[in-house]
Scaffold this active site. Structure first.
Site, short mmCIF file in Angstrom:
data_model
loop_
_atom_site.label_atom_id
_atom_site.label_comp_id
_atom_site.label_asym_id
_atom_site.label_seq_id
_atom_site.Cartn_x
_atom_site.Cartn_y
_atom_site.Cartn_z
N GLU A 84 0.85 -1.18 0.00
CA GLU A 84 0.00 0.00 0.00
C GLU A 84 0.89 1.24 0.00
O GLU A 84 1.85 1.32 0.76
CB GLU A 84 -0.93 -0.03 1.23
CG GLU A 84 -1.77 1.19 1.43
CD GLU A 84 -2.56 1.65 0.21
OE1 GLU A 84 -3.31 0.84 -0.38
OE2 GLU A 84 -2.42 2.83 -0.16
N ASP A 133 -7.03 2.33 -8.01
CA ASP A 133 -7.41 3.72 -8.31
C ASP A 133 -7.61 3.80 -9.82
O ASP A 133 -6.73 3.43 -10.58
CB ASP A 133 -6.29 4.68 -7.90
CG ASP A 133 -6.05 4.62 -6.40
OD1 ASP A 133 -7.03 4.50 -5.65
OD2 ASP A 133 -4.87 4.68 -5.99
N LYS A 137 -8.65 10.13 -16.01
CA LYS A 137 -8.20 11.18 -16.93
C LYS A 137 -7.00 10.65 -17.71
O LYS A 137 -6.09 10.06 -17.11
CB LYS A 137 -7.77 12.43 -16.15
CG LYS A 137 -8.93 13.19 -15.57
CD LYS A 137 -8.42 14.49 -14.96
CE LYS A 137 -9.52 15.17 -14.19
NZ LYS A 137 -9.01 16.12 -13.23
N ASP A 169 -14.87 -1.48 -10.24
CA ASP A 169 -16.21 -0.94 -10.48
C ASP A 169 -16.15 0.09 -11.60
O ASP A 169 -17.10 0.85 -11.78
CB ASP A 169 -16.80 -0.33 -9.19
CG ASP A 169 -15.88 0.68 -8.54
OD1 ASP A 169 -14.67 0.67 -8.84
OD2 ASP A 169 -16.36 1.49 -7.72
C1 LIG Z 1 -9.61 2.13 -4.25
S1 LIG Z 1 -8.41 1.55 -3.16
C2 LIG Z 1 -8.91 -0.17 -2.95
C3 LIG Z 1 -8.32 -0.77 -1.71
C4 LIG Z 1 -8.64 -2.25 -1.48
N1 LIG Z 1 -8.00 -3.09 -2.46
C5 LIG Z 1 -10.12 -2.50 -1.47
O1 LIG Z 1 -10.61 -3.22 -2.36
O2 LIG Z 1 -10.79 -1.97 -0.57
C6 LIG Z 1 -6.93 1.36 -4.15
C7 LIG Z 1 -5.67 1.31 -3.30
O3 LIG Z 1 -4.51 1.06 -4.09
C8 LIG Z 1 -3.44 1.83 -3.55
N2 LIG Z 1 -2.40 1.99 -4.58
C9 LIG Z 1 -2.48 2.72 -5.72
N3 LIG Z 1 -1.34 2.65 -6.42
C10 LIG Z 1 -0.49 1.86 -5.69
C11 LIG Z 1 0.85 1.44 -5.86
N4 LIG Z 1 1.58 1.82 -6.92
N5 LIG Z 1 1.40 0.62 -4.93
C12 LIG Z 1 0.68 0.24 -3.83
N6 LIG Z 1 -0.58 0.63 -3.61
C13 LIG Z 1 -1.17 1.42 -4.52
C14 LIG Z 1 -4.13 3.12 -3.17
O4 LIG Z 1 -3.38 3.90 -2.26
C15 LIG Z 1 -5.43 2.62 -2.59
O5 LIG Z 1 -5.36 2.37 -1.21
#
Ligand SMILES: C[S@@+](CC[C@H](N)C(=O)[O-])C[C@H]1O[C@@H](n2cnc3c(N)ncnc32)[C@H](O)[C@@H]1O
Length: 224
Positions: A84, A133, A137, A169
């Site tokens: 994370e 995420d 964009k 989603d």
């Molecule tokens: C929308 S959240 C979903 C979290 C979890 N997987 C869930 O389903 O509840 C996406 C997560 O991926 C993390 N994230 C994004 N890019 C990342 C990266 N390069 N390395 C590690 N984590 C990352 C974000 O900080 C965020 O906490």
């Protein structure tokens, strides 16, 4: 299965996103006037899991770690490692792990775009990549962790017949991931409905979508 009373662990204010530099590999950055999670080539599993063994399961972008923590309780015989990029989320998960004395789970403050060199080839049963995420964009596409390079790493670390589980989603993200997967040619993928989905634990975002009636897509990809 042990039940955790999460109210014992008040959530701090956690930002939606980290500093944008964290979504790019460290080697792409010049200079050092920014805070970046540690990047390492190897890890000593005895420092991480009580049994000193490597992980069997990894969760990329584990967020607030509901899936990570609950899976560790559900499968106590396996070690699970989450990655994370938001440090405050990792610190909160760490608080739960320490408070509950959980031996087989760890969240690393790590940006997965730096690869997984510390994970042994062919050692992982399942990789979870849930609700990344979306970065919808066009100018932000490059912040997506899912890429040909990331998929090559996932392919390398998985057991023969190991599985990559995906949920999103955002239909554009699904389409993008499909393109990357198709290009790699290394996985055989199937959309999976809720009856066929073989994971019993839900993620934070999956719970959120279910509560709000937001449809989401599930897919399981098996290493060829
Ligand atoms: C929308 S959240 C979903 C979290 C979890 N997987 C869930 O389903 O509840 C996406 C997560 O991926 C993390 N994230 C994004 N890019 C990342 C990266 N390069 N390395 C590690 N984590 C990352 C974000 O900080 C965020 O906490």
């Amino acid at each position: 299965m042990k039940k955790i009373d999460y109210t014992k662990y008040p959530l701090p204010r956690i930002r939606h996103h980290a500093n944008p530099v964290l979504y790019f590999p460290l080697k792409q950055h010049k200079g050092s006037n920014f805070i970046y999670p540690p990047v390492f080539d190897s890890l000593n599993w005895s420092d991480i899991f009580t049994d000193g063994k490597p992980p069997a399961l990894i969760d990329i972008g584990c967020g607030l770690g509901r899936f990570l923590i609950e899976t560790s309780l559900h499968q106590p015989e396996k070690n699970i490692l989450g990655f994370e990029v938001r440090q405050s989320a990792v610190e909160w998960i760490e608080g739960v792990i320490t408070g509950e004395g959980l031996p087989n789970v760890k969240a690393l403050w790590y940006s997965a775009v730096n690869g997984l060199p510390f994970i042994e080839t062919g050692s992982i049963e399942k990789v979870f990549y849930f609700f990344p995420d979306p970065w919808v964009k066009k100018k932000h596409y490059k912040r997506r962790a899912f890429s040909a390079e990331m998929l090559a790493e996932i392919y390398r670390v998985l057991h023969p017949q190991g599985k990559l589980y995906l949920m999103t989603d955002v239909p554009e993200v699904d389409q993008y991931q499909q393109e990357v997967l198709k290009e790699s040619g290394n996985f055989s993928c199937q959309y999976t409905d809720s009856k066929e989905w073989d994971l019993e634990i839900r993620t934070n975002h999956e719970e959120f979508c279910t509560r709000k009636n937001i449809p989401f897509i599930r897919m399981v990809c098996t290493k060829k």
